[in-house]
Design a protein around this motif. Structure first.
Motif, PDB file in Angstrom:
ATOM      1  N   ALA A   1     120.531  -1.669  29.418  1.00 10.14           N
ATOM      2  CA  ALA A   1     121.248  -0.499  28.892  1.00 10.14           C
ATOM      3  C   ALA A   1     120.651   0.791  29.442  1.00 10.14           C
ATOM      4  CB  ALA A   1     121.204  -0.493  27.367  1.00 10.14           C
ATOM      5  N   GLY A   2     119.320   0.851  29.478  1.00 10.20           N
ATOM      6  CA  GLY A   2     118.645   2.039  29.990  1.00 10.20           C
ATOM      7  C   GLY A   2     118.932   2.277  31.463  1.00 10.20           C
ATOM      8  N   LEU A   3     118.928   1.193  32.250  1.00  6.64           N
ATOM      9  CA  LEU A   3     119.225   1.320  33.680  1.00  6.64           C
ATOM     10  C   LEU A   3     120.648   1.819  33.905  1.00  6.64           C
ATOM     11  CD1 LEU A   3     117.514  -1.896  35.109  1.00  6.64           C
ATOM     12  CD2 LEU A   3     116.868   0.477  35.586  1.00  6.64           C
ATOM     13  N   ALA A   4     121.611   1.259  33.149  1.00  2.93           N
ATOM     14  CA  ALA A   4     122.999   1.713  33.275  1.00  2.93           C
ATOM     15  C   ALA A   4     123.109   3.186  32.899  1.00  2.93           C
ATOM     16  CB  ALA A   4     123.916   0.864  32.392  1.00  2.93           C
ATOM     17  N   GLY A   5     122.394   3.585  31.853  1.00  4.13           N
ATOM     18  CA  GLY A   5     122.404   4.980  31.435  1.00  4.13           C
ATOM     19  C   GLY A   5     121.801   5.899  32.472  1.00  4.13           C
ATOM     20  N   ILE A   6     120.682   5.492  33.062  1.00  2.33           N
ATOM     21  CA  ILE A   6     120.029   6.301  34.098  1.00  2.33           C
ATOM     22  C   ILE A   6     120.943   6.431  35.319  1.00  2.33           C
ATOM     23  CG2 ILE A   6     118.127   6.312  35.769  1.00  2.33           C
ATOM     24  CD1 ILE A   6     116.412   5.025  33.479  1.00  2.33           C
TER      25      ILE A   6
ATOM     26  N   ARG B   1     134.869  -0.710  39.662  1.00  4.13           N
ATOM     27  CA  ARG B   1     135.772  -1.858  39.781  1.00  4.13           C
ATOM     28  C   ARG B   1     134.993  -3.131  40.095  1.00  4.13           C
ATOM     29  NH1 ARG B   1     139.499   0.338  37.188  1.00  4.13           N
ATOM     30  NH2 ARG B   1     140.991   1.722  38.163  1.00  4.13           N
ATOM     31  N   SER B   2     133.813  -3.240  39.504  1.00  2.45           N
ATOM     32  CA  SER B   2     132.973  -4.407  39.759  1.00  2.45           C
ATOM     33  C   SER B   2     131.905  -4.501  38.682  1.00  2.45           C
ATOM     34  CB  SER B   2     132.324  -4.302  41.145  1.00  2.45           C
ATOM     35  OG  SER B   2     131.465  -3.187  41.192  1.00  2.45           O
ATOM     36  N   GLY B   3     131.046  -5.508  38.803  1.00  4.37           N
ATOM     37  CA  GLY B   3     129.973  -5.708  37.848  1.00  4.37           C
ATOM     38  C   GLY B   3     128.770  -4.814  38.120  1.00  4.37           C
ATOM     39  N   PRO B   4     127.666  -5.059  37.402  1.00  2.32           N
ATOM     40  CA  PRO B   4     126.488  -4.183  37.490  1.00  2.32           C
ATOM     41  C   PRO B   4     125.882  -4.069  38.890  1.00  2.32           C
ATOM     42  CG  PRO B   4     126.340  -5.620  35.574  1.00  2.32           C
ATOM     43  CD  PRO B   4     127.519  -6.097  36.366  1.00  2.32           C
ATOM     44  N   ILE B   5     125.880  -5.139  39.677  1.00  5.00           N
ATOM     45  CA  ILE B   5     125.232  -5.085  40.987  1.00  5.00           C
ATOM     46  C   ILE B   5     125.915  -4.065  41.889  1.00  5.00           C
ATOM     47  CG2 ILE B   5     124.700  -6.394  43.081  1.00  5.00           C
ATOM     48  CD1 ILE B   5     124.362  -8.874  41.308  1.00  5.00           C
ATOM     49  N   ASP B   6     127.219  -4.185  42.054  1.00  6.27           N
ATOM     50  CA  ASP B   6     127.946  -3.231  42.887  1.00  6.27           C
ATOM     51  C   ASP B   6     128.013  -1.845  42.247  1.00  6.27           C
ATOM     52  OD1 ASP B   6     128.363  -4.952  44.934  1.00  6.27           O
ATOM     53  OD2 ASP B   6     130.426  -5.459  44.422  1.00  6.27           O
ATOM     54  N   ALA B   7     128.081  -1.799  40.911  1.00  6.94           N
ATOM     55  CA  ALA B   7     128.146  -0.499  40.223  1.00  6.94           C
ATOM     56  C   ALA B   7     126.854   0.288  40.448  1.00  6.94           C
ATOM     57  CB  ALA B   7     128.388  -0.703  38.728  1.00  6.94           C
ATOM     58  N   PHE B   8     125.705  -0.362  40.242  1.00  4.98           N
ATOM     59  CA  PHE B   8     124.423   0.313  40.469  1.00  4.98           C
ATOM     60  C   PHE B   8     124.254   0.654  41.951  1.00  4.98           C
ATOM     61  CE2 PHE B   8     121.833  -1.372  36.570  1.00  4.98           C
ATOM     62  CZ  PHE B   8     122.861  -1.004  35.730  1.00  4.98           C
ATOM     63  N   GLY B   9     124.684  -0.274  42.828  1.00  2.00           N
ATOM     64  CA  GLY B   9     124.598  -0.032  44.262  1.00  2.00           C
ATOM     65  C   GLY B   9     125.432   1.167  44.678  1.00  2.00           C
TER      66      GLY B   9
ATOM     67  N   LYS C   1     120.631  -0.731  48.394  1.00  2.00           N
ATOM     68  CA  LYS C   1     119.959  -2.017  48.201  1.00  2.00           C
ATOM     69  C   LYS C   1     119.100  -2.006  46.937  1.00  2.00           C
ATOM     70  CE  LYS C   1     121.477  -4.297  51.770  1.00  2.00           C
ATOM     71  NZ  LYS C   1     122.359  -5.475  51.581  1.00  2.00           N
ATOM     72  N   LEU C   2     118.449  -0.881  46.685  1.00  2.00           N
ATOM     73  CA  LEU C   2     117.650  -0.760  45.462  1.00  2.00           C
ATOM     74  C   LEU C   2     118.546  -0.841  44.236  1.00  2.00           C
ATOM     75  CD1 LEU C   2     115.035  -0.163  43.910  1.00  2.00           C
ATOM     76  CD2 LEU C   2     115.479   2.293  44.266  1.00  2.00           C
ATOM     77  N   GLY C   3     119.673  -0.140  44.289  1.00  2.00           N
ATOM     78  CA  GLY C   3     120.612  -0.181  43.171  1.00  2.00           C
ATOM     79  C   GLY C   3     121.119  -1.585  42.909  1.00  2.00           C
ATOM     80  N   GLU C   4     121.460  -2.315  43.973  1.00  2.00           N
ATOM     81  CA  GLU C   4     121.941  -3.689  43.809  1.00  2.00           C
ATOM     82  C   GLU C   4     120.858  -4.584  43.221  1.00  2.00           C
ATOM     83  OE1 GLU C   4     123.430  -4.856  47.628  1.00  2.00           O
ATOM     84  OE2 GLU C   4     125.382  -3.880  47.305  1.00  2.00           O
ATOM     85  N   ALA C   5     119.617  -4.381  43.655  1.00  3.50           N
ATOM     86  CA  ALA C   5     118.505  -5.177  43.117  1.00  3.50           C
ATOM     87  C   ALA C   5     118.326  -4.913  41.621  1.00  3.50           C
ATOM     88  CB  ALA C   5     117.221  -4.852  43.873  1.00  3.50           C
ATOM     89  N   LEU C   6     118.404  -3.640  41.231  1.00  9.58           N
ATOM     90  CA  LEU C   6     118.295  -3.302  39.804  1.00  9.58           C
ATOM     91  C   LEU C   6     119.476  -3.854  39.015  1.00  9.58           C
ATOM     92  CD1 LEU C   6     117.042   0.399  40.095  1.00  9.58           C
ATOM     93  CD2 LEU C   6     115.711  -1.591  39.342  1.00  9.58           C
TER      94      LEU C   6
END
Length: 449
Positions: free
Chosen positions: A391-396, A78-86, A96-101
């Motif tokens: 794309a690769g980061l989202a996939g990983i 329910r958010s963009g890439p920063i919160d999604a990866f986090g 924190k690493l996820g948010e940075a990526l």
């Protein structure tokens, strides 16, 4: 769609008002300049049907894996890439690493939007010029080239560029349902109708049959050429807008009732139809004059096609229809590219949508004006490195870190029947490596998108 079910932290999050509104928005994000100024050229250069065969294979692969994955990840967070990866990395104690990526695809989307703003300024100037006569005024292909070179130089098109950005931001300020969705419900159908009209017109021109033969022939030598497959992969990958940003953020506005695999299939289908429509207009049109289509990119759109259109019966009307259609396709892509950074500013700075639009618009105006003379290199850098990396980061994140059980729950939300058991292993062991392959091939060949 049930807007009330789309919540984050107790607050109602904006959402699309209808299934087709969402699908048209995703189609709008996918249909852009690559469908128009690159697809036709590659069909021509790489053996017609010999290019279409691997292209369709890769569209099916990426549409059925990455597009579904990014939509599902966005909806889950329910958010963009920063919160999604986090959120995904939090399971491993590495939020924190996820948010940075997650900053990589967001900044990539902003940078791509800024470069696209320059291109939209060109398109808007040409579209307006079809009504004043300025677009078809040059007397020769050299004159068309000279005028484009002047426009594409440093600070060569300031006013039209700012107007294009202002129009985009005006739409975005209205939000997801009243802005993005409504705009795409108008712009995308009109785009398809206009290109169908052009296709019918070209069909009746003498010599057009040679163009159709050129498109649908299967050159066996080209089919066996690795470059045909490499550039078909690049065309499909970038056309479907898998970059860990725009598709993901649109997915975050979806309710749990949405059948994402079905929506992704429609997006891939209509994106392919758009590319084919462009090819069925441009290649037969070139054939009517005996010209060979060996020029891609901006040169095709702003030099060679206007010069060709000028020689055709009804040239003024044809130019109007063509450039208005291109303008609409470009605007829907620009809206998508700016949405991820705008949503991020809203989430991280806790400001309203209009304030977020103004912040991003200020950055967009300043930087886009400064890069006018180097926009080609700017866009190449982003398409080679940042888009496949995002794309690769989202996939990983989704397929390697979140894990099979989590992925299957998210993908199957809103579906009557469970999606294929093959989905997860194909995404994990084929799609994610393909993203890495696109990055490596892009670096090695100077870009394949």
């Amino acid at each position: 769609m049930n807007n009330g079910s789309n919540r984050k932290n107790g607050n109602v999050r904006e959402s699309f008002n209808s299934q087709w509104g969402f699908i048209l928005a995703c189609i709008g994000s996918a249909v852009g300049m690559g469908n128009i100024w690159m697809f036709s050229t590659r069909v021509s250069l790489y053996g017609g049907g010999a290019f279409l065969i691997p292209y369709i294979i890769f569209v099916v692969l990426i549409g059925a894996t990455g597009v579904i994955g990014e939509m599902s990840l966005g909806r889950a967070a329910r958010s963009g890439p920063i919160d999604a990866f986090g959120m995904i990395c939090e399971k491993k104690g590495k939020r924190k690493l996820g948010e940075a990526l997650g900053m990589i695809p967001v900044l990539g989307s902003l940078a791509m939007a800024i470069g696209y703003t320059v291109v939209m300024g060109w398109i808007l100037k040409y579209a307006a010029g079809t009504f004043t006569g300025a677009t078809l005024a040059p007397e020769s292909v050299e004159d068309f080239g000279g005028r484009f070179g002047s426009m594409a130089s440093a600070f060569g098109n300031n006013v039209w560029q700012v107007i294009a950005l202002a129009a985009c931001m005006a739409i975005l300020m209205f939000g997801v349902g009243r802005g993005i969705e409504k705009a795409n419900k108008i712009l995308m159908p009109v785009f398809f109708v206009l290109f169908v009209i052009l296709g019918i017109y070209v069909f009746f021109q003498p010599g057009a049959a040679d163009g159709y033969h050129y498109i649908f022939r299967v050159d066996k030598t080209a089919l066996m050429n690795p470059k045909t497959w490499i550039f078909a992969l690049g065309q499909a990958f970038f056309s479907l807008s898998v970059a860990g940003n725009g598709t993901l953020i649109y997915g975050s506005y979806l309710s749990d009732e949405e059948d994402i695999p079905a929506s992704a299939a429609r997006v891939a289908l209509f994106d392919t139809i758009a590319a084919m429509l462009a090819a069925l207009v441009i290649i037969p049109a070139m054939a009517t004059t005996g010209a060979q289509l060996n020029q891609g990119g901006p040169g095709l759109l702003f030099i060679y096609l206007p010069n060709l259109i000028k020689s055709m019966p009804g040239s003024t009307l044809i130019a109007m229809i063509f450039f208005v259609a291109v303008l609409f396709a470009g605007m829907t892509s620009l809206i998508n590219l700016y949405e991820a950074p705008i949503a991020t500013v809203q989430e991280k700075l806790h400001v309203g949508r209009k304030a977020a639009c103004l912040i991003i618009a200020a950055i967009g105006v300043v930087v886009s004006l400064m890069i006018q003379g180097i926009v080609s290199g700017w866009m190449d850098l982003l398409s080679i490195y940042i888009c496949p990396l995002g794309a690769g980061l989202a996939g990983i994140m989704f397929f390697w870190i979140a894990g099979k059980k989590y992925v299957e729950v998210q993908v199957n939300k809103g579906r009557k029947n469970k999606f294929t058991e093959l989905y997860f292993p194909i995404c994990k062991y084929i799609y994610v490596p393909v993203c890495i392959l696109v990055l490596i091939l892009g670096i090695a060949l100077g870009g394949i998108g």
